[in-house]
Scaffold this motif. Sequence first.
Motif, short mmCIF file in Angstrom:
data_model
loop_
_atom_site.label_atom_id
_atom_site.label_comp_id
_atom_site.label_asym_id
_atom_site.label_seq_id
_atom_site.Cartn_x
_atom_site.Cartn_y
_atom_site.Cartn_z
N THR A 127 0.89 -1.26 0.05
CA THR A 127 0.08 0.19 -0.08
C THR A 127 0.85 1.14 -0.05
O THR A 127 0.45 2.51 -0.63
CB THR A 127 -0.90 -0.02 1.31
OG1 THR A 127 -0.21 -0.22 2.21
CG2 THR A 127 -2.03 -1.10 0.95
N ASP A 128 2.00 1.13 0.62
CA ASP A 128 2.87 2.32 0.77
C ASP A 128 3.30 2.79 -0.35
O ASP A 128 3.46 3.82 -0.93
CB ASP A 128 3.93 2.36 1.94
CG ASP A 128 3.39 2.23 3.12
OD1 ASP A 128 2.48 2.96 3.44
OD2 ASP A 128 4.06 1.89 4.21
N ARG A 159 -8.05 0.33 2.81
CA ARG A 159 -7.39 -0.99 3.05
C ARG A 159 -6.44 -0.68 4.12
O ARG A 159 -6.03 -1.71 4.81
CB ARG A 159 -6.42 -1.35 1.82
CG ARG A 159 -7.18 -2.17 0.71
CD ARG A 159 -6.35 -2.64 -0.07
NE ARG A 159 -6.83 -3.47 -1.30
CZ ARG A 159 -6.19 -4.35 -1.94
NH1 ARG A 159 -5.05 -4.59 -1.89
NH2 ARG A 159 -7.15 -4.89 -2.78
N THR A 160 -5.98 0.60 4.54
CA THR A 160 -5.33 0.84 5.52
C THR A 160 -5.92 1.40 6.77
O THR A 160 -5.31 1.74 7.54
CB THR A 160 -4.13 1.97 5.20
OG1 THR A 160 -4.50 3.19 4.62
CG2 THR A 160 -3.15 1.20 3.98
N ASN A 178 -7.49 4.08 7.02
CA ASN A 178 -7.43 5.72 6.98
C ASN A 178 -8.53 6.22 6.58
O ASN A 178 -8.79 6.50 5.39
CB ASN A 178 -6.12 6.12 6.24
CG ASN A 178 -5.85 7.43 6.32
OD1 ASN A 178 -6.91 8.19 6.76
ND2 ASN A 178 -4.54 7.77 6.41
#
Length: 87
Positions: A14-15, A42-43, A45
């Motif tokens: 993801t990053d 997904r994170t 956030n």
Amino acid sequence: TFNNGLAQLLNGNTDGALNTVEASDDKATAAGYYLKAIIGARTKNMDMMKNNLKAAVEKDTTLKAKAMKDAEFLEYRTDSGFTSIVE
């Protein structure tokens, strides 16, 4: 490119996906914002998810219906912030 970012996301990075999309020409397109919204989902956030989803649907209103059906946003379908964007 956008596709590289998508590939990274599909491989669980993801990053890397976010960094790639941000560095691409697609970072401020509807597709770019939508992908960043998925990364936010997904994170976990919420701000990232909502802000980018809002930007995506402002650029392409057809993404409202897509987001409502997208499994990536399944757990947010009852969230008032999410529904205010896609309805």
